[in-house]
Design an enzyme around this catalytic site. Structure first.
Site, PDB file in Angstrom:
ATOM      1  N   ASN A   1       8.505 -45.718 -16.669  1.00 26.81           N
ATOM      2  CA  ASN A   1       8.008 -46.305 -15.437  1.00 26.81           C
ATOM      3  C   ASN A   1       9.082 -46.172 -14.369  1.00 26.81           C
ATOM      4  OD1 ASN A   1       6.300 -47.828 -13.709  1.00 26.81           O
ATOM      5  ND2 ASN A   1       7.321 -49.733 -14.299  1.00 26.81           N
TER       6      ASN A   1
ATOM      7  N   LEU B   1       0.412 -52.640 -19.817  1.00 26.55           N
ATOM      8  CA  LEU B   1      -0.211 -51.943 -20.934  1.00 26.55           C
ATOM      9  C   LEU B   1      -0.195 -52.831 -22.166  1.00 26.55           C
ATOM     10  CD1 LEU B   1       1.452 -48.526 -20.196  1.00 26.55           C
ATOM     11  CD2 LEU B   1      -0.991 -49.061 -19.953  1.00 26.55           C
TER      12      LEU B   1
ATOM     13  N   GLY C   1      -0.380 -42.153  -5.241  1.00 23.32           N
ATOM     14  CA  GLY C   1       0.045 -41.038  -6.078  1.00 23.32           C
ATOM     15  C   GLY C   1       1.192 -40.230  -5.507  1.00 23.32           C
ATOM     16  N   THR C   2       2.073 -40.864  -4.725  1.00 25.87           N
ATOM     17  CA  THR C   2       3.198 -40.102  -4.178  1.00 25.87           C
ATOM     18  C   THR C   2       4.195 -39.711  -5.258  1.00 25.87           C
ATOM     19  OG1 THR C   2       4.406 -42.096  -3.518  1.00 25.87           O
ATOM     20  CG2 THR C   2       2.935 -41.087  -1.869  1.00 25.87           C
ATOM     21  N   ASN C   3       4.394 -40.565  -6.255  1.00 24.89           N
ATOM     22  CA  ASN C   3       5.268 -40.181  -7.374  1.00 24.89           C
ATOM     23  C   ASN C   3       4.606 -39.104  -8.221  1.00 24.89           C
ATOM     24  OD1 ASN C   3       7.810 -41.568  -7.215  1.00 24.89           O
ATOM     25  ND2 ASN C   3       6.698 -43.459  -7.571  1.00 24.89           N
TER      26      ASN C   3
ATOM     27  N   MET D   1      -0.402 -50.375 -11.837  1.00 27.51           N
ATOM     28  CA  MET D   1      -0.222 -51.804 -11.597  1.00 27.51           C
ATOM     29  C   MET D   1      -0.918 -52.699 -12.621  1.00 27.51           C
ATOM     30  SD  MET D   1       1.906 -51.612  -9.235  1.00 27.51           S
ATOM     31  CE  MET D   1       2.093 -53.340  -8.822  1.00 27.51           C
TER      32      MET D   1
ATOM     33  N   HIS E   1      10.582 -48.072 -10.879  1.00 27.79           N
ATOM     34  CA  HIS E   1      10.605 -49.423 -10.292  1.00 27.79           C
ATOM     35  C   HIS E   1      11.537 -49.405  -9.082  1.00 27.79           C
ATOM     36  CE1 HIS E   1      10.011 -53.747 -10.447  1.00 27.79           C
ATOM     37  NE2 HIS E   1      11.310 -53.907 -10.263  1.00 27.79           N
TER      38      HIS E   1
END
Length: 179
Positions: A99, A85, A10-12, A82, A101
């Site tokens: 997202n 969807l 959860g760093t982002n 990861m 990347h």
């Protein structure tokens, strides 16, 4: 309101929270994802949707989508999520899922972009933010910022430099999408 999907640390997510963005909730495909605890510590609603709790991915994505809507979510941010969807989710939030990347797209899609960049021997990668569609990292690129690959880089050293850019670029991009 922003709903964040995360499978890992959860760093982002933390970058979004630190930027003061209106994160309403966090969902994960992993009950033990540290991102869920990070959300709870920040006072943000958090819930897991493990695939084994549902008969199909479509059912899981539908349930997750309904929960996000109930939290008032209008933009979904995949931040280290990861799982691909499925259509029920994509239809529910059409054009409103982004997202991040760790490589330039479409050149390096997939789950291991840093490894792929290093294996290709290219001189730069990128922190990329893109819209999500039914493909693997095939949605329209919103923004990409180059990150150099240095001689002697390892997966860990390159990932750290890319993440530093992502932690700035993702909140900036999300802010632009919601304002």
């Amino acid at each position: 309101m922003i709903g964040v999907l995360a499978s890992g640390e959860g760093t982002n997510l933390q970058a979004l929270l630190d930027a003061g963005l209106p994160v309403a909730c966090v969902a994960s495909n992993r009950a033990a994802a540290p991102a869920l605890e990070r959300a709870r510590r920040a006072g943000v609603a958090a819930r897991s949707f493990p695939l084994e709790d549902f008969e199909t991915r479509e059912e899981r994505d539908d349930a997750m989508g309904r929960w996000l809507e109930a939290q008032g979510v209008t933009l979904v941010v995949c931040a280290g999520y990861m799982h691909l969807l499925r259509k029920p989710f994509l239809d529910r939030f059409a054009g409103r899922i982004v997202n991040t990347h760790s490589a330039p797209l479409p050149e390096f899609p997939g789950a291991h972009p840093i490894e792929d960049v290093l294996a290709a021997g290219v001189r730069q990668t990128a922190a990329t933010v893109h819209f999500v569609d039914e493909g693997v990292d095939t949605g329209e690129v919103i923004v990409a910022e180059p990150v150099p690959v240095h001689d002697g880089d390892t997966v860990d050293t390159l990932r750290a430099r890319v993440q530093a850019v992502e932690h700035r670029l993702l909140p900036e991009t999300v802010r632009g999408l919601i304002e």
